[in-house]
Design an enzyme around this catalytic site. Structure first.
Site, PDB file in Angstrom:
ATOM      1  N   HIS A   1       0.828  -1.213   0.000  1.00 22.14           N
ATOM      2  CA  HIS A   1       0.000   0.000   0.000  1.00 22.14           C
ATOM      3  C   HIS A   1       0.859   1.259   0.000  1.00 22.14           C
ATOM      4  CE1 HIS A   1      -2.075  -3.285   2.229  1.00 22.14           C
ATOM      5  NE2 HIS A   1      -3.025  -3.007   1.370  1.00 22.14           N
TER       6      HIS A   1
HETATM    7  S1  FES Z   1       1.777  -0.508   3.289  1.00 23.47           S
HETATM    8 FE1  FES Z   1       0.149  -1.864   3.749  1.00 23.47          FE
HETATM    9  S2  FES Z   1       1.155  -3.667   4.379  1.00 23.47           S
HETATM   10 FE2  FES Z   1       2.773  -2.284   3.966  1.00 23.47          FE
END
Ligand code: FES
Length: 185
Positions: A150
Site C-alpha cells: 500500500h
Molecule cells: S503498506 Fe500496507 S502492508 Fe505495507
C-alpha cells in the site's frame, strides 16, 4: 534452542544495486524459500512457525557493507542491514520531531558487550507495520525500505516516513554474544 547461522550462507543475489543474502538456516530451509515475493507473513504455515521458534545466532561479519541478510525468527523475517556511511548519515540527520513515530537512530540500536553502539548494523523485524507485508530494501523515497502493498516508505533506520504504516519497523530483542555474534530472541 539456539542455532548458529554463521556458516550457512546459501544464496546471494545481486538485484541491480541491491545485494541480498538469504541464509538457509535449518529453520528457514524447513520453511521453504522465503522470498521477497512472499507478501504476507500471516500466510506462513504452522510448521514454519514452529521450526523458526526459539533464538537464533547471527554472525554480523558475514554481512558485507551495503548488504542485507534476511532470515527467520519465530516465523517472522528478520533483516540485518550492514549500512553504508551514507545510510548512517541519512538516518542520523533526520529531525526526529518530524517523524510519525519519533525515534532517534540510536534508539533503534543495541549496545555491544562493551556498551558501545555500532551504527553499521541495523537489526529489524522485516514486517511492514501496516498490514504485515515484507518491505523491499534499498527502495522508496528515503532509500530505506518500501512496502509495495500500500505504499509505505521507511528510511535507512527502518522508520516510517510516508504512507499508511503507523509505526517504525520493530526492533527484535537481541544481544551481543561477542564482537560479531548476536543472539536474536
Ligand atoms: S503498506 Fe500496507 S502492508 Fe505495507
Amino acid at each position: 534452542m539456539s542455532e548458529t547461522l554463521n556458516k550457512d550462507v546459501d544464496h546471494v543475489e545481486d538485484e541491480g544495486k541491491r545485494d541480498f543474502i538469504f541464509l538457509a538456516t535449518g529453520a528457514a530451509a524447513g520453511a521453504g524459500v522465503l522470498s521477497l515475493a512472499w507478501p504476507f507473513v500471516a500466510q506462513m504455515g504452522k510448521a514454519a512457525d514452529t521450526l523458526a521458534a526459539g533464538s537464533i545466532e547471527i554472525n554480523l561479519a558475514n554481512v558485507a557493507e551495503g548488504q542485507q541478510l534476511k532470515t527467520l525468527w519465530r516465523g517472522k523475517p528478520v533483516f540485518v542491514r550492514h549500512r553504508t556511511p551514507a545510510e548512517i548519515s541519512a538516518a542520523e540527520a533526520v529531525d526526529v520531531a518530524t517523524l510519525p513515530d519519533p525515534q532517534t537512530d540510536n534508539e533503534r540500536l543495541i549496545p555491544n558487550q562493551s556498551g558501545a553502539v555500532d551504527p553499521k548494523y541495523l537489526v529489524m523485524v522485516g514486517v511492514c507495520t501496516h498490514f504485515g507485508c515484507v518491505p523491499v530494501g534499498e527502495a522508496g523515497d528515503y532509500d530505506g525500505w518500501y512496502c509495495p502493498c500500500h505504499g509505505s516508505h521507511y528510511d535507512t533506520s527502518g522508520r516510517i516516513r510516508k504512507g499508511p504504516a503507523p509505526t517504525n519497523m520493530e526492533i527484535p530483542p537481541y544481544e551481543f554474544l561477542s564482537d560479531n555474534i548476536i543472539k536474536v530472541g
